[in-house]
Design a protein around this motif. Sequence first.
Motif, short mmCIF file in Angstrom:
data_model
loop_
_atom_site.label_atom_id
_atom_site.label_comp_id
_atom_site.label_asym_id
_atom_site.label_seq_id
_atom_site.Cartn_x
_atom_site.Cartn_y
_atom_site.Cartn_z
N PRO A 71 0.83 -1.22 0.00
CA PRO A 71 0.00 0.00 0.00
C PRO A 71 0.86 1.26 0.00
O PRO A 71 1.93 1.29 0.61
CB PRO A 71 -0.80 -0.13 1.30
N GLN A 72 0.36 2.30 -0.70
CA GLN A 72 1.07 3.57 -0.81
C GLN A 72 0.17 4.71 -0.35
O GLN A 72 -1.05 4.67 -0.54
CB GLN A 72 1.51 3.82 -2.26
N LEU A 73 0.76 5.72 0.25
CA LEU A 73 -0.01 6.86 0.74
C LEU A 73 -0.49 7.70 -0.44
O LEU A 73 0.31 8.13 -1.27
CB LEU A 73 0.85 7.70 1.69
N ASN A 74 -1.79 7.88 -0.52
CA ASN A 74 -2.42 8.76 -1.52
C ASN A 74 -2.23 8.29 -2.96
O ASN A 74 -2.34 9.10 -3.90
CB ASN A 74 -1.90 10.20 -1.38
N ARG A 75 -1.90 7.04 -3.16
CA ARG A 75 -1.86 6.50 -4.53
C ARG A 75 -2.06 4.99 -4.49
O ARG A 75 -2.11 4.39 -3.41
CB ARG A 75 -0.55 6.86 -5.23
N SER A 76 -2.19 4.40 -5.65
CA SER A 76 -2.49 2.97 -5.73
C SER A 76 -1.36 2.14 -5.13
O SER A 76 -0.18 2.52 -5.18
CB SER A 76 -2.70 2.57 -7.19
N ALA A 77 -1.74 1.00 -4.60
CA ALA A 77 -0.76 0.08 -4.03
C ALA A 77 0.16 -0.44 -5.12
O ALA A 77 -0.22 -0.56 -6.29
CB ALA A 77 -1.47 -1.08 -3.35
N VAL A 78 1.38 -0.77 -4.73
CA VAL A 78 2.34 -1.40 -5.63
C VAL A 78 2.13 -2.92 -5.54
O VAL A 78 2.17 -3.49 -4.44
CB VAL A 78 3.78 -1.04 -5.26
N VAL A 79 1.91 -3.55 -6.68
CA VAL A 79 1.75 -5.00 -6.73
C VAL A 79 2.71 -5.55 -7.78
O VAL A 79 2.64 -5.16 -8.95
CB VAL A 79 0.30 -5.41 -7.09
N THR A 80 3.63 -6.40 -7.37
CA THR A 80 4.56 -7.02 -8.32
C THR A 80 4.52 -8.53 -8.13
O THR A 80 3.93 -9.04 -7.17
CB THR A 80 6.00 -6.51 -8.13
N ALA A 81 5.15 -9.24 -9.04
CA ALA A 81 5.21 -10.70 -8.92
C ALA A 81 6.41 -11.22 -9.73
O ALA A 81 6.64 -10.78 -10.86
CB ALA A 81 3.93 -11.34 -9.45
N TRP A 82 7.17 -12.12 -9.11
CA TRP A 82 8.31 -12.75 -9.76
C TRP A 82 8.26 -14.25 -9.53
O TRP A 82 7.98 -14.70 -8.41
CB TRP A 82 9.63 -12.19 -9.21
N THR A 83 8.50 -15.01 -10.57
CA THR A 83 8.51 -16.47 -10.47
C THR A 83 9.92 -17.00 -10.70
O THR A 83 10.58 -16.64 -11.69
CB THR A 83 7.55 -17.10 -11.50
N LEU A 84 10.36 -17.85 -9.77
CA LEU A 84 11.67 -18.50 -9.86
C LEU A 84 11.46 -19.99 -10.05
O LEU A 84 10.65 -20.61 -9.34
CB LEU A 84 12.47 -18.25 -8.58
N VAL A 85 12.17 -20.57 -11.02
CA VAL A 85 12.11 -22.01 -11.28
C VAL A 85 13.47 -22.62 -10.99
O VAL A 85 14.50 -22.11 -11.46
CB VAL A 85 11.70 -22.30 -12.74
N LEU A 86 13.48 -23.71 -10.19
CA LEU A 86 14.70 -24.44 -9.86
C LEU A 86 14.60 -25.87 -10.35
O LEU A 86 13.51 -26.45 -10.36
CB LEU A 86 14.93 -24.47 -8.34
N GLY A 91 19.33 -28.55 -8.27
CA GLY A 91 19.17 -27.43 -7.35
C GLY A 91 19.50 -26.09 -7.95
O GLY A 91 19.43 -25.06 -7.27
N ARG A 92 19.84 -26.06 -9.22
CA ARG A 92 20.24 -24.81 -9.87
C ARG A 92 19.01 -24.06 -10.41
O ARG A 92 18.04 -24.68 -10.85
CB ARG A 92 21.20 -25.09 -11.02
N PRO A 93 19.08 -22.73 -10.38
CA PRO A 93 17.97 -21.95 -10.95
C PRO A 93 17.92 -22.09 -12.47
O PRO A 93 18.95 -22.09 -13.13
CB PRO A 93 18.31 -20.52 -10.53
N LEU A 94 16.71 -22.21 -12.97
CA LEU A 94 16.50 -22.34 -14.42
C LEU A 94 15.95 -21.06 -15.04
O LEU A 94 16.18 -20.81 -16.22
CB LEU A 94 15.53 -23.49 -14.70
N LEU A 95 15.22 -20.29 -14.25
CA LEU A 95 14.53 -19.13 -14.83
C LEU A 95 14.07 -18.20 -13.71
O LEU A 95 13.63 -18.65 -12.66
CB LEU A 95 13.31 -19.59 -15.64
N LEU A 96 14.18 -16.90 -13.96
CA LEU A 96 13.55 -15.89 -13.13
C LEU A 96 12.69 -15.04 -14.06
O LEU A 96 13.21 -14.48 -15.03
CB LEU A 96 14.59 -15.02 -12.41
N CYS A 97 11.41 -14.96 -13.74
CA CYS A 97 10.47 -14.33 -14.68
C CYS A 97 9.65 -13.26 -13.98
O CYS A 97 9.11 -13.48 -12.89
CB CYS A 97 9.55 -15.40 -15.25
N ASP A 98 9.55 -12.09 -14.61
CA ASP A 98 8.58 -11.09 -14.19
C ASP A 98 7.20 -11.70 -14.46
O ASP A 98 6.83 -11.95 -15.61
CB ASP A 98 8.77 -9.81 -15.00
N ALA A 99 6.45 -11.95 -13.39
CA ALA A 99 5.24 -12.77 -13.51
C ALA A 99 3.96 -11.97 -13.65
O ALA A 99 2.87 -12.53 -13.50
CB ALA A 99 5.14 -13.71 -12.31
N HIS A 100 4.05 -10.68 -13.93
CA HIS A 100 2.82 -9.89 -14.05
C HIS A 100 1.94 -10.42 -15.18
O HIS A 100 0.77 -10.78 -14.96
CB HIS A 100 3.15 -8.42 -14.29
#
Length: 299
Positions: A71-86, A91-100
């Motif tokens: 939530p932000q004062l006097n403006r819309s809340a910030v909503v983000t999303a990131w997906t990590l695949v291992l 055990g190694r990371p395969l992908l990091l994705c902006d999940a919007h």
Amino acid sequence: MSTRIPVVAQLPRLTTNDVLDALRTAFTELAAGTAVQPPQTVMPLPGGGDVITYQAVIGDAYGVKVSPYLPQLNRSAVVTAWTLVLSTCTGRPLLLCDAHTLTVERTAATSALAVDRLARPDAATLAVIGSGTQARAHLRYARAVRDFTSLRMYGRELVQADAPEGVAVARTAEEAVAGADVVLLCTSAAEPVIDATALAPGTVVTSISTNAPRAHEIAPEALADLEVYGDYRPTVTAAACEMVLAAEQGMWSPEHLRGDLPELLTGGCPLASGERPVFFRSIGLGIEDLAIARLLARP
């Protein structure tokens, strides 16, 4: 030795059929016990807001989506999303994705899978309540599973000039859903937007989750008069707010959930009888995020 993670800042264009096939396979694997879907977790933040994590395992891949609501004062809340695949082998990371965009696609595709299993084969009239990105994605995916001949959309500020091609703009939500075979609720409302019990028997209504506290797009008391389904039985009844409220008030019990997507796709539950309106509720699952992220991680 350092590992360089492939980062996808913007979701490449995936076909609706690719996404639908990936989710159909994931839910089928969940039914077979070869995939794992734990409940989502919500971490409250000291200054307000929260971070939701969605986890899942499919085959040799583990995925987690992290989604802050700030939530932000006097403006819309910030909503983000990131997906990590291992990799569960190395055990190694395969992908990091902006999940919007990924979240938009998987949410709409999940609703469409339910429509495909629950709506009458000859369903012709589609109503979409909402006019934002999620509503337009739902329209696109629903048209991929049924040949609708009449398309309606209602949004508080939507005018005909801004409507998707071939879609008629209704003046009210009630006008949009009148006589509809399928109704897709795609709003951020924290209270009911339609009277689901007034719909004709066999009409399918889908509803999705939002960040509004205890959000519900139909009245909790309506559940007793509907045939109710969810995206995943072990999690939806504990997180879908109309189900939680109805259970708390003794108006409905989780035992009355007729089925979920894994069951619908594998014959593990009854289909809609056509005797009452049908309600499908999704809360968003890690297995949906992982299913699409795996498409992006392919060589």
